[in-house]
Design an enzyme around this catalytic site. Structure first.
Site, PDB file in Angstrom:
ATOM      1  N   LYS A   1       0.860  -1.181   0.000  1.00  0.00           N
ATOM      2  CA  LYS A   1       0.000   0.000   0.000  1.00  0.00           C
ATOM      3  C   LYS A   1       0.892   1.225   0.000  1.00  0.00           C
ATOM      4  O   LYS A   1       2.059   1.157   0.411  1.00  0.00           O
ATOM      5  CB  LYS A   1      -0.883   0.021   1.250  1.00  0.00           C
ATOM      6  CG  LYS A   1      -2.149   0.854   1.095  1.00  0.00           C
ATOM      7  CD  LYS A   1      -3.231   0.110   0.327  1.00  0.00           C
ATOM      8  CE  LYS A   1      -4.549   0.855   0.340  1.00  0.00           C
ATOM      9  NZ  LYS A   1      -5.629   0.076  -0.257  1.00  0.00           N
TER      10      LYS A   1
ATOM     11  N   GLY B   1     -19.386   7.267  -0.799  1.00  0.00           N
ATOM     12  CA  GLY B   1     -18.376   7.561  -1.796  1.00  0.00           C
ATOM     13  C   GLY B   1     -18.515   6.652  -2.992  1.00  0.00           C
ATOM     14  O   GLY B   1     -19.608   6.173  -3.319  1.00  0.00           O
TER      15      GLY B   1
ATOM     16  N   VAL C   1     -17.700   3.558  -3.562  1.00  0.00           N
ATOM     17  CA  VAL C   1     -18.226   2.216  -3.300  1.00  0.00           C
ATOM     18  C   VAL C   1     -19.625   2.279  -2.700  1.00  0.00           C
ATOM     19  O   VAL C   1     -20.517   1.526  -3.104  1.00  0.00           O
ATOM     20  CB  VAL C   1     -17.275   1.442  -2.367  1.00  0.00           C
ATOM     21  CG1 VAL C   1     -17.858   0.060  -2.045  1.00  0.00           C
ATOM     22  CG2 VAL C   1     -15.901   1.292  -2.999  1.00  0.00           C
TER      23      VAL C   1
END
Length: 360
Positions: A83, A185, A187
């Site tokens: 990440k 948002g 998703v």
């Protein structure tokens, strides 16, 4: 432009590599965390966020990269976990030069890390990053990519939620259930659509007034509440955290009225031990890195040449994976988060050891 060594000890965090990246002219300050490459190159998105401190940014990237290793393992991908975070305000600090500088740092890792979108970064940003590196996914369709990964992230969360519903109520549907979606948002919007189509009653909240206006205009039947705290204490059957991590903490769990937690946010458990608190209260927690793996499945498919139907089929299998984990948790008498960890660690160990078989 330069790279400076991490102050974290990889032995203490379990990470293979943590790299701090800085380019003063563009304003780039980023951290790339590679937790594991046991299954293959590390894959995980880039979060662009105005952290309060560098320590907060580092903590986030360490937690998120570890989660990606487990997520990719349980998604059946031949990819490790990584990440990245860019420390800054994406609305003010994002620029072509900053994104391209970041891309050069990704390229400097020689393929150990593939990046993609996350909070604060979008498909268009990945197209810019890709001008400096070949190790990027989540690109636009025009550039041969998968496009918006939130599409299959939401689809996978919905499948995991269906499996949890089957485990608790005996039927793999949310019809007639009241589902709280915290975060509208990328998703959360798609998830809301799936839930309404399935016959669920949706309760929603978001810190962004624009998102609230969107849901009121698009789905007037959705009940809007003021904040996640109000949602958690309301009469809901399922709680779906779909914003930032740490949604389940010592204050939230005691007042949570839902019987199921299944959402898209990463690192929903604020600290170790929360999973037991949930289990003690009779709340079924579908581990976040299991149910939200649809996005990484989507962008990973780009590596072999993107095919949406193939990727969607793989994301649909999140239902089966979630079901297996919930059954294993019951059989072993442990919370689902522990069962999921065990399955992921088993795969990383079993497949990772094959690298000791040298090929000539």
């Amino acid at each position: 432009m330069g790279v400076f060594a991490s102050t974290e000890d990889p032995d203490s965090t379990g990470h293979e590599q943590v790299v701090f990246c800085q380019d003063k002219q563009s304003g780039l300050k980023a951290i790339i965390g590679i937790y594991s490459t046991a299954l293959g190159p590390a894959l995980g998105g880039t979060r662009f966020y105005p952290y309060a401190s560098e320590a907060d940014a580092l903590h986030d990237v360490l937690e998120l990269s570890r989660g990606m290793a487990y997520k990719n393992a349980l998604a059946g991908l031949d990819l490790g976990g990584g990440k990245a975070v860019i420390w800054g305000d994406p609305d003010k600090d994002k620029s072509e030069s900053l994104l391209r500088a970041y891309g050069r740092f990704v390229q400097s890792l020689g393929g150990r890390y593939y990046t993609a979108c996350d909070v604060g970064t979008y498909v268009a940003d990945m197209d810019v990053v890709a001008r400096e590196t070949s190790f990027v996914t989540g690109r636009s369709v025009e550039h041969g990519g998968a496009g918006d990964s939130s599409v299959l992230t939401a689809w996978g969360v919905f499948q995991g939620m269906r499996a949890a519903a089957e485990h608790v109520w005996g039927s793999p549907t949310l019809a007639g259930r009241r589902v709280g979606v915290a975060g509208l948002g990328k998703v959360g919007k798609h998830l809301t659509a799936h839930l309404i189509e399935d016959g669920a009653a949706v309760v929603a909240t978001d810190v962004d007034q624009r998102a609230i206006e969107w849901v009121r205009a698009t789905y007037p039947q959705v009940d809007v509440v003021n904040g996640a705290a109000a949602m958690v204490a309301s009469d809901i059957d399922v709680y779906a955290p779909c914003a930032l991590g740490g949604a389940l903490d010592d204050d939230t769990v005691p007042v949570l009225r839902a019987k199921v937690v299944a959402g898209a946010a990463n690192n929903q458990l604020a600290h170790a031990g929360i999973e037991k608190l949930l289990a003690d209260r009779g709340v079924l927690y579908a581990p976040d890195y299991v149910v939200n793996a649809g996005g990484v499945i989507q962008v990973a498919d780009e590596i072999e040449g993107f095919n949406f139907e193939r990727a969607k089929l793989r994301a649909t299998r999140i239902f089966d994976t979630t079901r297996e984990i919930l059954q294993l948790a019951d059989a072993e008498g442990v919370p689902p988060a522990v069962a999921a960890d065990r399955l992921a660690e088993r795969r990383m160990a079993d497949i990772g050891r094959l690298r000791t078989i040298h090929l000539r």
